[in-house]
Design an enzyme around this catalytic site. Structure first.
Site, PDB file in Angstrom:
ATOM      1  N   CYS A  55       0.744  -1.303  -0.019  1.00 65.90           N
ATOM      2  CA  CYS A  55       0.217  -0.121  -0.061  1.00 65.90           C
ATOM      3  C   CYS A  55       0.953   1.201  -0.069  1.00 65.90           C
ATOM      4  O   CYS A  55       1.503   1.606   0.864  1.00 65.90           O
ATOM      5  CB  CYS A  55      -0.808   0.012   1.313  1.00 65.90           C
ATOM      6  SG  CYS A  55      -2.051   1.466   1.248  1.00 65.90           S
ATOM      7  N   VAL A  56       0.694   1.966  -1.085  1.00 66.41           N
ATOM      8  CA  VAL A  56       1.599   3.171  -1.330  1.00 66.41           C
ATOM      9  C   VAL A  56       0.767   4.082  -2.101  1.00 66.41           C
ATOM     10  O   VAL A  56       0.103   3.871  -2.883  1.00 66.41           O
ATOM     11  CB  VAL A  56       3.234   2.897  -1.718  1.00 66.41           C
ATOM     12  CG1 VAL A  56       3.005   2.274  -3.133  1.00 66.41           C
ATOM     13  CG2 VAL A  56       4.021   4.031  -1.811  1.00 66.41           C
TER      14      VAL A  56
END
Length: 230
Positions: A125-126
């Site tokens: 998750c970025v």
């Protein structure tokens, strides 16, 4: 008469097996036709970007180039210094959706890692691959740089691994120990640059060397015993 009956039954079974296999093949072909594929025009663009990264590598990121499938985008990311991932090497994969680049790729760690922004399945998750994705301004180099930076500065506010995020916020020392332990178990590089991990092949070169040394030692011991007898 009995032989003819058995032979007929075997033929019927064989025909059924062949029919089942044909049905499976047809089903796979239909799925390939129906499912949207990545625009083949993206192939040369991806290949050029990968080759540029190989020529001008990112520090601590080793990209692999698959000539058979340029859409198979993988890299080994070295754990940054002064983090619990130091000394480890983490295999990362980018999965391109059929709508790429209009839709961002998905990042995935194949090497197990204890990190707030990485799920237990390895999903990353970025923001670069989420709300900040720009289909007009993107590069594989920037994606890998951002993922590497994520190992240095996690964002526990948007955790995929709630346990890691909570430890990071409330008890950093415990988080550090836990992440370092998993790094030592799954991400330490072995001889031949093969990673030891949950989704990696364990390199058995050390075992082979140990067995060879044991065999040699046994031969020497046997020779000594033989000489003593003489």
């Amino acid at each position: 008469m009995m032989y003819l009956f058995i032979l007929s039954a075997l033929v019927n079974d064989l025909e059924q097996i062949i029919q089942n296999k044909i049905s499976k093949v047809n089903l796979q072909i239909n799925r390939m036709i129906q499912e949207p594929q990545i625009n083949p025009q993206m192939g040369p663009i991806i290949a050029k970007q990968l080759q540029n990264i190989i020529k001008q590598p990112i520090d601590g990121v080793h990209v692999m180039f698959n000539e058979q499938d340029v859409f198979d985008i993988q890299a080994d990311i070295e754990g940054p210094v002064d983090t619990p991932f130091q000394g480890g090497v983490f295999r990362c994969k980018l999965i391109l959706p059929p709508q790429f680049p209009q839709v961002a790729p998905k990042g995935l760690f194949n090497t197990k890692i204890f990190h707030p922004n990485v799920s237990e399945k390895g999903e990353i998750c970025v923001n670069t691959l989420k709300k900040d994705w720009n289909p007009l301004q993107w590069s594989l180099k920037n994606i890998f740089e951002v993922i590497k930076c994520l190992l240095i500065v996690p964002f526990p506010e948007s955790s995929l691994n709630e346990e890691a995020g909570k430890l990071f916020m409330e008890n950093y020392d415990e988080y550090f120990k836990r992440a370092k332990l998993l790094t030592s178990i799954y991400a330490i590089k072995q001889d031949g640059n093969v990673l030891k991990g949950n989704n990696q092949n364990v390199n058995d070169d050390l075992d082979k060397k140990n067995k060879l040394a044991q065999t040699q030692q046994k031969k020497e011991n046997d020779q000594k015993k033989w000489l003593k007898r003489i």
